[in-house]
Write an enzyme that holds these catalytic residues in place. Structure first.
Site, PDB file in Angstrom:
ATOM      1  N   SER A  59      53.475  23.531   8.316  1.00  0.00           N
ATOM      2  CA  SER A  59      52.056  23.204   8.218  1.00  0.00           C
ATOM      3  C   SER A  59      51.311  23.849   9.368  1.00  0.00           C
ATOM      4  O   SER A  59      51.900  24.537  10.190  1.00  0.00           O
ATOM      5  CB  SER A  59      51.875  21.693   8.255  1.00  0.00           C
ATOM      6  OG  SER A  59      52.110  21.227   9.569  1.00  0.00           O
ATOM      7  N   LYS A  60      50.034  23.566   9.411  1.00  0.00           N
ATOM      8  CA  LYS A  60      49.207  24.200  10.452  1.00  0.00           C
ATOM      9  C   LYS A  60      49.721  23.872  11.838  1.00  0.00           C
ATOM     10  O   LYS A  60      49.508  24.619  12.783  1.00  0.00           O
ATOM     11  CB  LYS A  60      47.740  23.741  10.379  1.00  0.00           C
ATOM     12  CG  LYS A  60      47.146  23.723   9.009  1.00  0.00           C
ATOM     13  CD  LYS A  60      47.200  22.300   8.423  1.00  0.00           C
ATOM     14  CE  LYS A  60      47.759  22.360   7.005  1.00  0.00           C
ATOM     15  NZ  LYS A  60      48.397  21.118   6.540  1.00  0.00           N
TER      16      LYS A  60
END
Length: 465
Positions: free
Chosen positions: A240-241
């Site tokens: 994810s980010k």
RNA sequence: GGCCCGUUCGUCUAGUGGUUAGGACUCCAGGUUUUCAUCCUGGCAACAGGAGUUCGAUUCUCCUACGGGCUACCA
């Protein structure tokens, strides 16, 4: 029948690595079997869906070379179709209206401790329903799902998956504002688009039985499913980010080329059954076998991507690399001859891991070094360096045949005659020309730079120290 | 909690009822290189645990542990 597959991103952000991998798998399966690859934009979440994201996702897909075969399908434009389908299910009794409010449901959950919908409105009389309708009580629409038996499907990657129908409650297919939910729109659209194979992330495995139930409610034949294992970050958590740059765009910005990214992504969870690792899109298309994809989630390894990227670069044609560089840096080397740029690329490509890396490393071919690496200066610049360089400059001034070969001969002779080691002479030269002590053969650099530039840079470093 | 899925070197993976468990990336060492990188050679390093089936299990079965996913009027 030729397979038809689709990639169905929701435009709530840029195309990330996981999405790219899903798109790639869809593309590869479709192309390998002579079928079509389509893209559907799942933009029903008005809050989070943004036009710019749609553009960016499409842009990334095209950049990757994963071109779709038919017009984009937007879920936001298919409301009527969803409503009709909902209506069909309602009138056939395969779905029913549920007038229970969120609060009411919450209360029941608390009391029973069960997350399952109890079927409160499943068998209400027409009178009861009409009464609520008249009162304009908001309602959701739920699927009347079977209470017994099993829902099974044969996943191309995971094999047989079976789930007891008692695990599946009468889930909501349309919200109280009338809008259909993901599981429903997905089925309607896949059916409408004649999708034969659904390839998506493993996080959708649990959705699949629900969707199959919807297909059955319509008496439609469900597509064949394949669920791809997740891509994890170094910490083994879903990518994810939080793991930094996970968007396709950022890899593009860093100078990674689509072939490299695709090659790496394909190798996450799959291998061609040989020891071959470096492959272009065409090779991937012919070799890819979705049934051989791993069931286990894979950790994304930037180092391996770097290696794959450098391998692609080393194998790549110089002009091709130049074209790619100009795509991200239109002015690069524009003041020099094409052949000069190609030579620079040729000697730099085996030492670069991306286009940007190459550009950065090749700086001194186009500009005088703006500074000298302090560490290298300390290691290299000795008391006699100045004298030596002055003699070198003198010598170079007299050379007419300015080629790497000739330069090598003359400088080697000079060192031999004076009993100088290679480093004693060449290191200060390298420092003067490049600003640091790394790089390809100095004689090659000198040839490319040309007599004038070489002498002027050497004069400059003498004055500096 | 329930359901589903998974577990071979640090990472990506190959593999079989009997193998010195193979390769790649990373890392380390050596060689090549004036330097750095490339390249070449070599090295470190794994079958989650426990039962069972079997003459023999990494491989088959079950259990446990661990990890992940879903369990929404998100997609």
């Amino acid at each position: 029948m030729k397979p038809r597959l689709r990639f169905a991103p929701s435009p709530t952000g840029q195309l990330h690595l996981g999405g790219a991998r899903t798109a790639l798998s869809n593309y590869l399966y479709a192309k390998k079997n002579g079928g079509q690859f389509l893209v559907r934009i799942e933009d029903t979440d008005l809050e989070r869906s943004k036009k710019e994201h749609i553009d960016q996702i499409c842009d990334s897909l095209q950049w990757l070379g994963l071109n779709w075969d038919e017009e984009l399908v937007y879920q936001s434009k298919r409301g009527e179709s969803y409503n009709n389908s909902l209506e069909d299910l309602l009138s056939s009794g395969k779905a029913y209206r549920c007038f229970a409010s969120k609060e009411e449901l919450e209360q029941i959950r608390k009391e029973t401790g069960s997350y399952h919908y109890s079927g409160l409105w499943r068998n209400k009389s027409d009178n009861d329903i009409n009464a609520e309708l008249e009162k304009k009580t908001p309602f959701t629409i739920r699927l009347r799902s079977p209470n017994n038996g099993h829902t099974v499907f044969n996943d191309m990657i995971y094999g047989n998956i079976s789930i007891s129908n008692s695990e599946i409650d009468d889930f909501i297919i349309a919200r109280s504002d009338g809008s259909p939910v993901y599981n429903f729109t997905n089925v309607i659209d896949d059916q409408n688009m004649n999708i034969t194979h659904v390839v998506r992330g493993e996080d959708h495995i649990s959705n699949t039985p629900k969707q199959i139930l919807i297909y059955k409610a319509f008496s439609w034949e469900p597509p064949i499913f394949a669920h791809l294992p997740m891509i994890l970050g170094e910490d083994k958590k879903r990518l994810s980010k939080r793991h930094g740059a996970t968007g396709v765009q950022s890899y593009r910005d860093e100078g990674f080329q689509p072939e490299s990214l695709l090659n790496y992504l394909a190798l996450l969870g799959w291998n061609p059954g040989t020891e071959e690792e470096i492959m272009g899109l065409d090779q991937l298309v012919s070799k890819f076998d979705i049934s051989k994809v791993q069931k286990k989630a894979a950790v994304f390894d930037q180092k391996k991507l770097n290696w794959i990227s450098s391998q692609h670069l080393a194998l790549q044609n110089d002009q091709d690399i130049l074209d790619r560089i100009r795509l991200i840096s239109t002015e690069w080397g524009i003041k020099e001859d094409n052949s000069f740029c190609l030579c620079v690329i040729n000697i730099m490509k085996t030492r670069s891991r991306s286009l940007v890396d190459l550009i950065e490393q090749a700086g001194y071919f186009f500009n005088d070094p703006s500074s000298f690496n302090e560490n290298d200066v300390q290691k290299t610049w000795k008391e006699d360096s100045q004298v030596i360089l002055e003699e070198v400059i003198q010598m170079l001034g007299n050379i007419d045949d300015w080629t790497a070969n000739e330069l090598g001969l003359i400088l080697k002779k000079y060192m031999e005659n004076n009993g100088y080691g290679f480093g004693k002479v060449m290191k200060p030269v390298r420092l003067g020309l490049c600003g640091n002590l790394q790089g390809p053969s100095l004689f090659d650099i000198m040839e490319l730079l040309g007599k004038e530039v070489v002498i002027s840079r050497l004069n400059y470093i003498i004055k500096e120290f």
